[in-house]
Design a protein around this motif. Sequence first.
Motif, PDB file in Angstrom:
ATOM      1  N   ASP A   1      53.882  39.867  32.799  1.00  0.00           N
ATOM      2  CA  ASP A   1      53.800  39.163  31.520  1.00  0.00           C
ATOM      3  C   ASP A   1      52.455  39.421  30.856  1.00  0.00           C
ATOM      4  N   THR A   2      52.390  39.067  29.599  1.00  0.00           N
ATOM      5  CA  THR A   2      51.191  39.295  28.804  1.00  0.00           C
ATOM      6  C   THR A   2      50.001  38.511  29.333  1.00  0.00           C
ATOM      7  N   GLN A   3      50.241  37.316  29.826  1.00  0.00           N
ATOM      8  CA  GLN A   3      49.146  36.493  30.341  1.00  0.00           C
ATOM      9  C   GLN A   3      48.437  37.193  31.503  1.00  0.00           C
ATOM     10  N   CYS A   4      49.201  37.774  32.390  1.00  0.00           N
ATOM     11  CA  CYS A   4      48.623  38.514  33.518  1.00  0.00           C
ATOM     12  C   CYS A   4      47.797  39.699  33.013  1.00  0.00           C
ATOM     13  N   ASP A   5      48.373  40.464  32.084  1.00  0.00           N
ATOM     14  CA  ASP A   5      47.648  41.606  31.516  1.00  0.00           C
ATOM     15  C   ASP A   5      46.345  41.159  30.857  1.00  0.00           C
ATOM     16  N   MET A   6      46.391  40.056  30.142  1.00  0.00           N
ATOM     17  CA  MET A   6      45.206  39.571  29.433  1.00  0.00           C
ATOM     18  C   MET A   6      44.091  39.153  30.387  1.00  0.00           C
ATOM     19  N   VAL A   7      44.450  38.671  31.559  1.00  0.00           N
ATOM     20  CA  VAL A   7      43.428  38.325  32.557  1.00  0.00           C
ATOM     21  C   VAL A   7      42.627  39.579  32.920  1.00  0.00           C
ATOM     22  N   TYR A   8      43.336  40.668  33.167  1.00  0.00           N
ATOM     23  CA  TYR A   8      42.657  41.920  33.516  1.00  0.00           C
ATOM     24  C   TYR A   8      41.840  42.467  32.343  1.00  0.00           C
ATOM     25  N   ILE A   9      42.402  42.393  31.161  1.00  0.00           N
ATOM     26  CA  ILE A   9      41.712  42.914  29.981  1.00  0.00           C
ATOM     27  C   ILE A   9      40.458  42.096  29.686  1.00  0.00           C
ATOM     28  N   THR A  10      40.561  40.789  29.791  1.00  0.00           N
ATOM     29  CA  THR A  10      39.408  39.909  29.561  1.00  0.00           C
ATOM     30  C   THR A  10      38.321  40.145  30.607  1.00  0.00           C
ATOM     31  N   GLU A  11      38.739  40.302  31.855  1.00  0.00           N
ATOM     32  CA  GLU A  11      37.771  40.568  32.924  1.00  0.00           C
ATOM     33  C   GLU A  11      37.061  41.896  32.672  1.00  0.00           C
ATOM     34  N   HIS A  12      37.812  42.887  32.219  1.00  0.00           N
ATOM     35  CA  HIS A  12      37.218  44.198  31.937  1.00  0.00           C
ATOM     36  C   HIS A  12      36.169  44.093  30.828  1.00  0.00           C
ATOM     37  N   GLU A  13      36.472  43.331  29.803  1.00  0.00           N
ATOM     38  CA  GLU A  13      35.520  43.135  28.703  1.00  0.00           C
ATOM     39  C   GLU A  13      34.226  42.502  29.216  1.00  0.00           C
ATOM     40  N   SER A  14      34.362  41.572  30.132  1.00  0.00           N
ATOM     41  CA  SER A  14      33.184  40.922  30.714  1.00  0.00           C
ATOM     42  C   SER A  14      32.329  41.934  31.481  1.00  0.00           C
ATOM     43  N   TYR A  15      32.985  42.779  32.264  1.00  0.00           N
ATOM     44  CA  TYR A  15      32.250  43.815  32.996  1.00  0.00           C
ATOM     45  C   TYR A  15      31.647  44.841  32.037  1.00  0.00           C
ATOM     46  N   ARG A  16      32.334  45.132  30.937  1.00  0.00           N
ATOM     47  CA  ARG A  16      31.787  46.067  29.949  1.00  0.00           C
ATOM     48  C   ARG A  16      30.468  45.525  29.401  1.00  0.00           C
TER      49      ARG A  16
END
Length: 139
Positions: free
Chosen positions: A93-108
């Motif tokens: 689901d989108t919520q799961c994908d968004m967790v990864y995307i948000t985490e990636h932005e934080s690491y960026r």
Amino acid sequence: MTTLNTKIFNHDTDVDLTHKINTMELENWINHLKYIKKELVNLIGVCDKELNSKLKDNSVIERFQKKESENEALLSALLKYSNSRVDIVECEDTQCDMVYITEHESYRRSYLYHLDKYRRLKDEFFNKVQGQFTLLKIS
């Protein structure tokens, strides 16, 4: 990182594309931090052997050593994060994908901040030592 196939296909969704691009970006960050690790070892060695007496300033080597520690901590965090991305393919689901995307932005943001501070430290170092090196003449 081999956890996610990074080959891009025409049928990839925007989210799939984002995950693949983020994976490639993460690989680049990790490789860059590994290079910085080697570079810091060399800079610390140069400061310790060649320039310490000329600079009369221990803060330079101490700041490189601190940056070396920070670099190692970020590299370790990114490697751990890289391993955690194995489960991206399981997202349904989108919520799961968004967790990864948000985490990636934080690491960026963390990576870019670290890189900016490292570059500033290096620029300051080279400005300080300009003219301090003596070249050996080989006859």
